[in-house]
Design a protein around this motif. Structure first.
Motif, PDB file in Angstrom:
ATOM      1  N   LYS A   1       0.808  -1.227   0.000  1.00 48.53           N
ATOM      2  CA  LYS A   1       0.000   0.000   0.000  1.00 48.53           C
ATOM      3  C   LYS A   1       0.836   1.270   0.000  1.00 48.53           C
ATOM      4  CE  LYS A   1      -3.859  -2.222   0.151  1.00 48.53           C
ATOM      5  NZ  LYS A   1      -4.596  -2.315  -1.132  1.00 48.53           N
ATOM      6  N   ALA A   2       2.129   1.152   0.290  1.00 50.56           N
ATOM      7  CA  ALA A   2       2.977   2.347   0.321  1.00 50.56           C
ATOM      8  C   ALA A   2       4.431   1.964   0.106  1.00 50.56           C
ATOM      9  CB  ALA A   2       2.835   3.069   1.663  1.00 50.56           C
ATOM     10  N   ILE A   3       5.144   2.843  -0.600  1.00 52.03           N
ATOM     11  CA  ILE A   3       6.600   2.742  -0.743  1.00 52.03           C
ATOM     12  C   ILE A   3       7.152   3.991  -0.073  1.00 52.03           C
ATOM     13  CG2 ILE A   3       8.536   2.677  -2.377  1.00 52.03           C
ATOM     14  CD1 ILE A   3       6.477   1.408  -4.403  1.00 52.03           C
ATOM     15  N   VAL A   4       7.802   3.792   1.075  1.00 55.15           N
ATOM     16  CA  VAL A   4       8.209   4.923   1.911  1.00 55.15           C
ATOM     17  C   VAL A   4       9.721   5.074   1.863  1.00 55.15           C
ATOM     18  CG1 VAL A   4       8.178   5.867   4.253  1.00 55.15           C
ATOM     19  CG2 VAL A   4       6.222   4.533   3.431  1.00 55.15           C
ATOM     20  N   LEU A   5      10.179   6.289   1.594  1.00 53.40           N
ATOM     21  CA  LEU A   5      11.610   6.565   1.473  1.00 53.40           C
ATOM     22  C   LEU A   5      12.030   7.431   2.656  1.00 53.40           C
ATOM     23  CD1 LEU A   5      11.527   7.375  -2.357  1.00 53.40           C
ATOM     24  CD2 LEU A   5      11.865   5.145  -1.239  1.00 53.40           C
ATOM     25  N   THR A   6      12.901   6.880   3.514  1.00 51.86           N
ATOM     26  CA  THR A   6      13.276   7.583   4.752  1.00 51.86           C
ATOM     27  C   THR A   6      14.067   8.854   4.484  1.00 51.86           C
ATOM     28  OG1 THR A   6      15.322   6.294   4.974  1.00 51.86           O
ATOM     29  CG2 THR A   6      13.349   5.450   6.119  1.00 51.86           C
ATOM     30  N   HIS A   7      14.713   8.920   3.307  1.00 54.87           N
ATOM     31  CA  HIS A   7      15.398  10.141   2.874  1.00 54.87           C
ATOM     32  C   HIS A   7      15.778   9.985   1.415  1.00 54.87           C
ATOM     33  CE1 HIS A   7      18.711   7.558   4.155  1.00 54.87           C
ATOM     34  NE2 HIS A   7      19.585   8.358   3.575  1.00 54.87           N
ATOM     35  N   GLY A   8      16.377  11.051   0.849  1.00 52.88           N
ATOM     36  CA  GLY A   8      16.524  11.099  -0.604  1.00 52.88           C
ATOM     37  C   GLY A   8      17.796  10.522  -1.180  1.00 52.88           C
ATOM     38  N   HIS A   9      18.677   9.939  -0.373  1.00 49.73           N
ATOM     39  CA  HIS A   9      19.942   9.434  -0.928  1.00 49.73           C
ATOM     40  C   HIS A   9      19.699   8.279  -1.893  1.00 49.73           C
ATOM     41  CE1 HIS A   9      22.314  11.335   2.608  1.00 49.73           C
ATOM     42  NE2 HIS A   9      22.177  12.162   1.598  1.00 49.73           N
ATOM     43  N   TYR A  10      20.557   8.229  -2.937  1.00 48.59           N
ATOM     44  CA  TYR A  10      20.326   7.306  -4.052  1.00 48.59           C
ATOM     45  C   TYR A  10      20.257   5.846  -3.612  1.00 48.59           C
ATOM     46  CZ  TYR A  10      25.147   5.640  -4.117  1.00 48.59           C
ATOM     47  OH  TYR A  10      26.322   5.033  -3.779  1.00 48.59           O
ATOM     48  N   ASP A  11      21.009   5.489  -2.565  1.00 46.06           N
ATOM     49  CA  ASP A  11      21.020   4.073  -2.165  1.00 46.06           C
ATOM     50  C   ASP A  11      19.716   3.662  -1.467  1.00 46.06           C
ATOM     51  OD1 ASP A  11      22.160   5.804  -0.096  1.00 46.06           O
ATOM     52  OD2 ASP A  11      22.629   3.991   1.043  1.00 46.06           O
ATOM     53  N   HIS A  12      18.846   4.619  -1.195  1.00 47.09           N
ATOM     54  CA  HIS A  12      17.548   4.323  -0.570  1.00 47.09           C
ATOM     55  C   HIS A  12      16.371   4.484  -1.534  1.00 47.09           C
ATOM     56  CE1 HIS A  12      19.063   4.153   3.663  1.00 47.09           C
ATOM     57  NE2 HIS A  12      20.083   4.696   3.032  1.00 47.09           N
ATOM     58  N   VAL A  13      16.597   5.203  -2.661  1.00 47.78           N
ATOM     59  CA  VAL A  13      15.446   5.600  -3.500  1.00 47.78           C
ATOM     60  C   VAL A  13      15.465   5.077  -4.936  1.00 47.78           C
ATOM     61  CG1 VAL A  13      15.304   7.752  -2.163  1.00 47.78           C
ATOM     62  CG2 VAL A  13      16.404   7.793  -4.411  1.00 47.78           C
ATOM     63  N   THR A  14      16.620   4.647  -5.438  1.00 48.41           N
ATOM     64  CA  THR A  14      16.766   4.506  -6.892  1.00 48.41           C
ATOM     65  C   THR A  14      15.732   3.587  -7.539  1.00 48.41           C
ATOM     66  OG1 THR A  14      19.084   5.114  -6.800  1.00 48.41           O
ATOM     67  CG2 THR A  14      18.397   3.868  -8.738  1.00 48.41           C
ATOM     68  N   SER A  15      15.372   2.482  -6.901  1.00 46.87           N
ATOM     69  CA  SER A  15      14.428   1.544  -7.535  1.00 46.87           C
ATOM     70  C   SER A  15      12.968   1.770  -7.128  1.00 46.87           C
ATOM     71  CB  SER A  15      14.817   0.098  -7.220  1.00 46.87           C
ATOM     72  OG  SER A  15      16.027  -0.216  -7.874  1.00 46.87           O
ATOM     73  N   ALA A  16      12.690   2.871  -6.444  1.00 47.70           N
ATOM     74  CA  ALA A  16      11.337   3.078  -5.905  1.00 47.70           C
ATOM     75  C   ALA A  16      10.267   3.060  -6.990  1.00 47.70           C
ATOM     76  CB  ALA A  16      11.275   4.395  -5.127  1.00 47.70           C
ATOM     77  N   PHE A  17      10.544   3.694  -8.124  1.00 46.40           N
ATOM     78  CA  PHE A  17       9.489   3.803  -9.133  1.00 46.40           C
ATOM     79  C   PHE A  17       9.398   2.568 -10.014  1.00 46.40           C
ATOM     80  CE2 PHE A  17      10.138   7.982  -7.500  1.00 46.40           C
ATOM     81  CZ  PHE A  17       8.839   8.469  -7.397  1.00 46.40           C
TER      82      PHE A  17
END
Ligand SMILES: [Zn+2]
Length: 190
Positions: A48-64
């Protein structure tokens, strides 16, 4: 509450898949890389949610890429959205602020804004389960770097003080490394 962790990417970011056994609903925290590994751990959960704790690439890159597969909104704090967009070329579906509530199945999380490592860093806290997902703010025996663009050592100190006031038995699930507890970290700032 069921918690699975998957180490993703070269920096071994902890991606968490958290679910409510009663409703089979869940959320994913910090799917930095290796979306196929994350998908295989998700199995038949309804995310139901994809939550990113912060914007650094190692946490966000595959989110979409993950969003394409599971059709869940991507959420981040507004102060880190630009950094996320730099890595992903996308905008968030929802911006999370301090004290916002996120209910997934029977699980209830509150957002604790913890700037310091980055301006938009936050933690997710489940009061009932006494669980904290701490991103790169609090680690076992350590805290996140404060020498990066957007970092602030005084903000980090305030954020850690806020976290260390949580119940000592709180289990801490960090963005890198092993789990810990608030009790075990109580002298971190001394
Ligand atoms: Zn980071």
């Amino acid at each position: 509450m069921q918690i699975k962790s998957v180490k993703v990417g070269e920096l071994k970011t902890n991606c968490y898949i958290i679910s409510d056994e009663a409703t089979n609903e869940g959320l994913v925290i910090d799917p930095g890389f290796d979306p196929e590994k994350v998908i295989s751990e998700i199995g038949n959960l309804s995310i139901k949610a994809i939550v990113l704790t912060h914007g650094h690439y190692d946490h966000v890159t595959s989110a979409f890429e993950l969003k394409e597969k599971v059709n869940a909104p991507v959420m981040i704090n507004k102060d880190d959205e630009a950094m996320m967009s730099y890595s992903t070329q996308k905008r968030a579906d929802r911006l999370l602020n301090d004290k916002d509530k996120l209910d997934i199945g029977n699980l209830s999380f509150v957002i604790i804004h913890t700037p310091g490592h980055s301006q938009g860093s936050f933690c997710l806290y489940n009061e009932k389960e006494k669980a904290l997902f701490s991103g790169d703010t609090l680690f076992a025996g350590d805290y996140g770097r404060t020498d990066l663009p957007g970092s602030s050592p005084p903000d980090m100190e305030n954020s850690l003080k806020k976290l260390l006031r949580l119940p000592p038995e709180t289990e801490v699930y960090p963005g890198h490394g092993r789990t810990t507890t608030i009790e075990a970290e109580k002298n971190l700032l001394e």
